[in-house]
Design a protein around this motif. Structure first.
Motif, mmCIF file in Angstrom:
data_model
loop_
_atom_site.group_PDB
_atom_site.id
_atom_site.type_symbol
_atom_site.label_atom_id
_atom_site.label_comp_id
_atom_site.label_asym_id
_atom_site.label_seq_id
_atom_site.Cartn_x
_atom_site.Cartn_y
_atom_site.Cartn_z
ATOM 1 N N GLY A 40 -28.597 13.843 -1.561
ATOM 2 C CA GLY A 40 -27.775 13.049 -2.481
ATOM 3 C C GLY A 40 -26.297 13.094 -2.121
ATOM 4 O O GLY A 40 -25.911 13.134 -0.954
ATOM 5 N N GLY A 41 -25.458 13.085 -3.161
ATOM 6 C CA GLY A 41 -24.015 13.077 -2.950
ATOM 7 C C GLY A 41 -23.554 14.285 -2.157
ATOM 8 O O GLY A 41 -22.651 14.189 -1.307
ATOM 9 N N ALA A 42 -24.179 15.436 -2.402
ATOM 10 C CA ALA A 42 -23.812 16.658 -1.671
ATOM 11 C C ALA A 42 -24.005 16.462 -0.174
ATOM 12 O O ALA A 42 -23.207 16.947 0.640
ATOM 13 N N VAL A 70 -29.789 13.904 -8.302
ATOM 14 C CA VAL A 70 -28.839 13.263 -7.393
ATOM 15 C C VAL A 70 -27.996 12.232 -8.127
ATOM 16 O O VAL A 70 -28.409 11.681 -9.139
ATOM 17 N N GLY A 71 -26.811 11.997 -7.612
ATOM 18 C CA GLY A 71 -25.978 10.910 -8.113
ATOM 19 C C GLY A 71 -24.811 11.378 -8.960
ATOM 20 O O GLY A 71 -24.733 12.532 -9.371
ATOM 21 N N GLY A 72 -23.894 10.440 -9.196
ATOM 22 C CA GLY A 72 -22.718 10.733 -10.003
ATOM 23 C C GLY A 72 -21.654 9.682 -9.739
ATOM 24 O O GLY A 72 -21.742 8.936 -8.754
ATOM 25 N N PRO A 73 -20.662 9.615 -10.622
ATOM 26 C CA PRO A 73 -19.634 8.572 -10.515
ATOM 27 C C PRO A 73 -18.883 8.590 -9.185
ATOM 28 O O PRO A 73 -18.447 7.547 -8.700
ATOM 29 N N LYS A 74 -18.790 9.774 -8.594
ATOM 30 C CA LYS A 74 -18.039 9.910 -7.354
ATOM 31 C C LYS A 74 -18.539 8.996 -6.236
ATOM 32 O O LYS A 74 -17.767 8.558 -5.393
ATOM 33 N N TRP A 75 -19.835 8.706 -6.224
ATOM 34 C CA TRP A 75 -20.401 7.929 -5.121
ATOM 35 C C TRP A 75 -20.806 6.519 -5.543
ATOM 36 O O TRP A 75 -21.565 5.854 -4.854
ATOM 37 N N GLN A 76 -20.284 6.055 -6.682
ATOM 38 C CA GLN A 76 -20.694 4.747 -7.187
ATOM 39 C C GLN A 76 -20.252 3.591 -6.295
ATOM 40 O O GLN A 76 -20.912 2.568 -6.229
ATOM 41 N N GLY A 77 -19.148 3.774 -5.585
ATOM 42 C CA GLY A 77 -18.639 2.689 -4.754
ATOM 43 C C GLY A 77 -19.359 2.555 -3.424
ATOM 44 O O GLY A 77 -19.200 1.553 -2.717
ATOM 45 N N ASN A 82 -26.784 3.715 0.979
ATOM 46 C CA ASN A 82 -26.203 5.014 1.313
ATOM 47 C C ASN A 82 -25.831 5.817 0.076
ATOM 48 O O ASN A 82 -25.132 6.813 0.154
ATOM 49 N N ARG A 83 -26.301 5.345 -1.093
ATOM 50 C CA ARG A 83 -25.987 6.075 -2.315
ATOM 51 C C ARG A 83 -26.854 7.311 -2.434
ATOM 52 O O ARG A 83 -27.905 7.401 -1.812
ATOM 53 N N PRO A 84 -26.458 8.240 -3.298
ATOM 54 C CA PRO A 84 -27.262 9.439 -3.513
ATOM 55 C C PRO A 84 -28.727 9.121 -3.851
ATOM 56 O O PRO A 84 -29.646 9.759 -3.340
ATOM 57 N N GLU A 85 -28.936 8.073 -4.690
ATOM 58 C CA GLU A 85 -30.295 7.701 -5.105
ATOM 59 C C GLU A 85 -31.165 7.324 -3.901
ATOM 60 O O GLU A 85 -32.380 7.541 -3.911
ATOM 61 N N ALA A 86 -30.513 6.743 -2.864
ATOM 62 C CA ALA A 86 -31.269 6.355 -1.674
ATOM 63 C C ALA A 86 -31.834 7.595 -0.986
ATOM 64 O O ALA A 86 -32.888 7.537 -0.343
ATOM 65 N N GLY A 87 -31.142 8.730 -1.123
ATOM 66 C CA GLY A 87 -31.648 9.977 -0.553
ATOM 67 C C GLY A 87 -32.938 10.399 -1.239
ATOM 68 O O GLY A 87 -33.911 10.815 -0.596
ATOM 69 N N LEU A 88 -32.957 10.265 -2.561
ATOM 70 C CA LEU A 88 -34.147 10.625 -3.331
ATOM 71 C C LEU A 88 -35.304 9.683 -2.994
ATOM 72 O O LEU A 88 -36.438 10.123 -2.751
ATOM 73 N N LEU A 89 -35.003 8.385 -2.941
ATOM 74 C CA LEU A 89 -36.052 7.412 -2.629
ATOM 75 C C LEU A 89 -36.571 7.635 -1.206
ATOM 76 O O LEU A 89 -37.769 7.536 -0.944
ATOM 77 N N GLY A 90 -35.654 7.972 -0.285
ATOM 78 C CA GLY A 90 -36.048 8.228 1.098
ATOM 79 C C GLY A 90 -36.941 9.457 1.212
ATOM 80 O O GLY A 90 -37.885 9.494 2.006
ATOM 81 N N LEU A 91 -36.644 10.431 0.380
ATOM 82 C CA LEU A 91 -37.447 11.654 0.369
ATOM 83 C C LEU A 91 -38.853 11.357 -0.165
ATOM 84 O O LEU A 91 -39.859 11.766 0.410
ATOM 85 N N ARG A 92 -38.910 10.604 -1.266
ATOM 86 C CA ARG A 92 -40.211 10.245 -1.843
ATOM 87 C C ARG A 92 -41.035 9.451 -0.837
ATOM 88 O O ARG A 92 -42.218 9.710 -0.638
ATOM 89 N N PRO A 283 -23.587 13.817 -15.176
ATOM 90 C CA PRO A 283 -22.202 14.126 -14.776
ATOM 91 C C PRO A 283 -21.306 14.517 -15.951
ATOM 92 O O PRO A 283 -20.358 15.289 -15.771
ATOM 93 N N ASP A 284 -21.624 14.015 -17.158
ATOM 94 C CA ASP A 284 -20.778 14.327 -18.324
ATOM 95 C C ASP A 284 -20.767 15.809 -18.673
ATOM 96 O O ASP A 284 -19.801 16.308 -19.249
ATOM 97 N N ILE A 285 -21.837 16.527 -18.343
ATOM 98 C CA ILE A 285 -21.840 17.962 -18.680
ATOM 99 C C ILE A 285 -21.871 18.851 -17.425
ATOM 100 O O ILE A 285 -21.916 20.079 -17.536
ATOM 101 N N ALA A 286 -21.827 18.233 -16.250
ATOM 102 C CA ALA A 286 -21.884 19.018 -15.007
ATOM 103 C C ALA A 286 -20.709 19.982 -14.930
ATOM 104 O O ALA A 286 -19.589 19.644 -15.314
ATOM 105 N N GLY A 287 -20.983 21.178 -14.467
ATOM 106 C CA GLY A 287 -19.928 22.177 -14.278
ATOM 107 C C GLY A 287 -19.570 22.934 -15.537
ATOM 108 O O GLY A 287 -18.792 23.886 -15.495
#
Ligand code: IPM
Ligand code: MG
Length: 351
Positions: A40-42, A70-77, A82-92, A283-287
Motif C-alpha cells: 500500500g502507501g507504505a 491500505v490507503g489514506g488521504p496522502k496517496w489520493q492524488g 498506483n494507489r495503495p488499493e491497487a496493491g491490495l487488489l494486486g495481492l488478491r 486515517p481519522d484515528i491513525a496514530g
C-alpha cells in the motif's frame, strides 16, 4: 518444516493493530516464523509502487499472510493503478485468493453495541462468501474517455466466467455444509446479464455439488434490506465481488462495530490464505493508539484455523477475545475507553 506468517501492516491503523496481533501470535504459536513486508502507501513511499514483485513473491511462499489495511488521504492524488488499493487488489489477484470469507457474528456481550435491537442480532452468525478476484473489480474494458458524440464517459465491465462462479460457489456450499446448510446467492438477475448468468451457474453448481445444502436466490438490493430487517434468516450469503463488498460492510455493523470483523481470502488447496480485518486504514484515528485490535486479532484466529492448521491455537484466541469482551474490555468504537494496546492486554490476560 517451519511455518511462515508474512505480516503486511500497511497504512493508517494497520501497523497499530497488526502489532497487537503479532503479540498474540507469539503467545499462542511461538514456533511460527514471522516476516514483514510493505504494502500500500507504505510501499509507495519506499519503492514507488504499492506492491513490489518481491513482496508478492514472498507472500506466495508464506503459509499465511496477515494484512492490516491500505490507503489514506496522502496517496489520493496518485494515479489509480498506483494507489495503495491497487496493491491490495494486486495481492488478491496475484495470490488468486478467489474466496473471501467474511463472518458476521455477534459476541453475546456486544449485543447492545449493535445499531439494531437486541432480538434482531442476538445469536447472529452469518458467513458472507464474496468472490474476490473477478467481476467489475477486474473486468475489461474499463476507463474514462470520450464517446463518438464527444461526451466524456466512464465505464467498468462486470464479467464472470463459468469456472470463476463454480469455484466460489463450491466454497460457499462446502462452508454451509459445516454450518446450518443454507446458501443464499445474491445477484441482480432482474437487470444484469451477468446477474442472470451468475444465478443460472450457481443453480447448476448446486445441482452437482450441493448435496445436503439448501440454495436460495435473492436480489442484491433486497438482501441489503433483509440484512437490516431480519438478519438471522441468513446462514451463508454468496455474492460477487461488488455486492459482497457492499453487503459485508452492512453486515459488519449488525455486530456492533466494523472494528470487530476479520476476513479470510482463500485460493485453491495448498496456497497461502490472505487474512485481513474488514475495517480500512481509518486515517481519522491513525496514530492515536485507539483503534480496536479485535478484527486483526480475529484475522490471526482465521489464519491459524484456515491456513496454518492450528485449530487449538485458534480456539484459544477466540475464547480469549470473547472473555475479554465479557469482562467489559472495550475500545472507543464499542463505547469504551481502552487503548489499542490495553485492549490487546485484556485479551492476553484471558489467554
Ligand atoms: C474491502 C475494501 C477494498 C475492496 C478496498 C480497500 C479496495 O473495501 O476489502 O472490502 O473494495 O475490496
Ligand atoms: Mg469494502
Amino acid at each position: 518444516m517451519k511455518q511462515t506468517l508474512l505480516l503486511l501492516p500497511g497504512d493508517g491503523i494497520g501497523p497499530e493493530v497488526i502489532a497487537e496481533a503479532l503479540r498474540i501470535c507469539q503467545l499462542v504459536a511461538p514456533d511460527i516464523a514471522v516476516e514483514e513486508a510493505l504494502v500500500g502507501g507504505a510501499s509507495i513511499d519506499r519503492h514507488g509502487v504499492p506492491l513490489t514483485d518481491e513482496t508478492l513473491e514472498r507472500a506466495s511462499k508464506a503459509d499465511a499472510i496477515l494484512l492490516g489495511a491500505v490507503g489514506g488521504p496522502k496517496w489520493q492524488g496518485v494515479a489509480r493503478q498506483n494507489r495503495p488499493e491497487a496493491g491490495l487488489l494486486g495481492l488478491r489477484k496475484g495470490l488468486d485468493v478467489f474466496a473471501n470469507l467474511r463472518p458476521a457474528y455477534c459476541f453475546s456481550s456486544l449485543v447492545d453495541a449493535s445499531s439494531l435491537k437486541r432480538d434482531r442480532v442476538e445469536g447472529l452468525d452469518i458467513m458472507i462468501v464474496r468472490e474476490l478476484t473477478s467481476g467489475v473489480y477486474f473486468g475489461q474494458p474499463r476507463g474514462v474517455d470520450t464517446d463518438e458524440n464527444g461526451n466524456r464517459r466512464g465505464y467498468d465491465t462486470s464479467v464472470y466466467t463459468a469456472p470463476e462462479i463454480e469455484r466460489v460457489a463450491r466454497v460457499a456450499l462446502e462452508i454451509a455444509r459445516g454450518r446450518d446448510g443454507r446458501v443464499c446467492s445474491v445477484d441482480k438477475a432482474n437487470v444484469m446479464e451477468s446477474g442472470q448468468f451468475w444465478r443460472d451457474e450457481v443453480t447448476t453448481v448446486h445441482q452437482t455439488h450441493g448435496e445436503g445444502v439448501e440454495l436460495s436466490h435473492m436480489l442484491a438490493d433486497s438482501c441489503a434490506m433483509e440484512l437490516v430487517r431480519e438478519p438471522k434468516q441468513f446462514d451463508v450469503i454468496l455474492a460477487d465481488n461488488l455486492f459482497g463488498d457492499l453487503l459485508s460492510d452492512a453486515a459488519a455493523m449488525l455486530t456492533g462495530s466494523i472494528g470487530m470483523l476479520p476476513s479470510a481470502s482463500l485460493g485453491t488447496e495448498g496456497t497461502p490464505g490472505l487474512f485481513e480485518p474488514v475495517h480500512g486504514s481509518a486515517p481519522d484515528i491513525a496514530g492515536k493508539g485507539i483503534a480496536n485490535p479485535c478484527a486483526a486479532i480475529l484475522s490471526l484466529e482465521m489464519a491459524l484455523r484456515w491456513s496454518l492448521a492450528r485449530p487449538d491455537a485458534a480456539d484459544r484466541v477466540m475464547g480469549a477475545v470473547a472473555r475479554a469482551l465479557e469482562a467489559g474490555a472495550r475500545t472507543s468504537d464499542l463505547g469504551g475507553t481502552l487503548s489499542t494496546t490495553a485492549m490487546a492486554d485484556a485479551i492476553i490476560d484471558c489467554l
